[in-house]
Design an enzyme around this catalytic site. Structure first.
Site: not given
Length: 404
Positions: A272, A367
């Site tokens: 970019r 978790e």
């Protein structure tokens, strides 16, 4: 731009990582939009991963005698790198469900389910979380299992259960003695076609359609006493062992996603241009990339430390918690930085960056939430409640297909 797979210092593991990434980049990432738009659970992908042996990492066989937890971490990392949702079965099909059955189940239960789970032919789910339970998964549990002759009748509900709508079997946690607190929880192995089991999808658009989450309602679902995993009242121990396995895989998945964010950001910063130069020349972007590079490297060391300790023969509760907490935090920061570097393009359906953001946040919670992990780690560091106070030998599975 193709990126080299990191070396794990072992030829077998390096070859495994190359194979998994090649599978993901060729068979999944180019199709991620097609798979999401189809809106169907990708059962064929689970079968394919089972055929490739990705779920059998912790189950040695004649074809895979060197299986272990380092292999589990490698596969989980590389699957998450290629596309986050397809790494979900590394918990359900490779760790949390089959290892729990193999570790706590009777020979008949092991023979009935483990090979099918790790082969991708049977799908499993882990029914632990409840609608009102939050992080107090077991202490606030309302699901009951009442003895009725040679059976138990299970009544209650579970929430946020991944793959419950397509699963063949579930590991279900219920109170058999409500007055006993954590010691009153028991674990059961329950076929999902049991009468009285109802599954409702929970709409989660931000997670896409490849990792469905659900609510399970149990209305006097009858299971034989022989369906119990471990003994009555051992459900807390069963659940904690499952969480240990799960934290290692979530940590590895977070690591893989963080690496994907870093690589995606680097590629874009090299391509970019703005204000007449590549945006990688701007100091703010250099700082973001430098932070990502350092944190991903540090997270990799923590994940690897936990996996190695598993293979050395202990359950590293402390190391798994450290790895899960830090890798998930790193993953969140990397996903945010990746999105900022891409600017408006981060929202394009042609790029998976919005998927990265959503799954990074999910794994910060799964978790064991970040806040809970921080409390556990701090209590351990302060010497108030050592995480390894229940240190035990790690599970060493028998070869796949062997008779118990």
């Amino acid at each position: 731009m193709a990126r080299p797979v990191p070396s794990y210092g072992d030829e077998t593991l390096d070859a495994l990582a190359e194979m998994v990434r090649d599978f993901g980049l060729k068979e999944v990432r180019p199709r991620f939009r097609e798979l999401e738009d189809a809106g169907e659970f990708p059962r064929e992908l689970y079968l394919r991963m089972g055929e490739l042996g990705l779920f059998s990492c912790c189950f040695p066989s004649e074809e895979n005698p060197e299986a272990g937890y380092r292999a589990l971490a490698v596969v989980a990392e590389q699957l998450a790198y290629t596309y986050p949702p397809i790494s979900a079965p590394m918990n359900l099909q490779a760790a949390t469900v089959p290892l729990t059955i193999a570790n706590w189940g009777a020979a008949e239960q092991i023979d009935a389910y483990v090979d099918g789970l790790i082969g991708g032919r049977i799908l499993g789910c882990n029914a632990m979380t409840e609608p009102d339970g939050g992080s107090d998964l077991l202490g606030a549990m309302r699901t009951r299992a009442v003895r009725d002759g040679d059976d138990y009748l299970i009544t209650g509900a579970k929430m946020w259960i991944t793959n419950a709508n397509v699963a063949d079997v579930a590991v279900v946690y219920a109170k058999t003695d409500p007055a006993a607190g954590h010691k009153g929880v028991s674990a059961f192995l329950l076929p999902m076609d049991t009468p009285g089991v109802v599954v409702d999808r929970v709409p989660c658009r931000v997670l896409g359609k490849l990792m469905p989450t659900n609510m399970i309602t149990f209305d006097h679902a009858r299971v034989p006493a022989s369906a119990m995993l471990g003994a009555e009242g051992e459900g807390f121990k069963v659940a904690m062992s499952a969480m240990d396995f799960g934290r290692l895989t979530v940590a590895a998945r977070s690591l893989g996603l963080a690496q994907a964010c870093l690589d995606t950001a680097v590629d874009y910063a090299n391509e970019r241009e703005a204000f007449g130069q590549k945006i990688g020349n701007f100091q703010m972007i250099k700082k973001q990339i430098a932070d990502m590079a350092c944190e991903v490297a540090a997270a990799r060391m923590l994940v690897w430390d936990a996996a190695v300790k598993y293979d050395e023969g202990t359950v590293p509760t402390r190391e798994s918690s450290l790895a899960k907490y830090f890798a998930a935090e790193v993953c969140n920061r990397a996903a945010q930085a990746c999105a900022e570097i891409h600017g408006g393009y981060a929202f394009s359906d042609e790029l998976p960056i919005s998927v990265y953001l959503n799954y990074a946040k999910l794994w910060q919670t799964g978790e064991g939430s970040a806040n809970i992990q921080a409390v556990l780690i701090a209590d351990d560091a302060l010497g108030w409640k050592p995480m390894d106070r229940h240190r035990r030998p790690s599970f060493v599975p028998r070869p796949a297909g062997a008779t118990a």
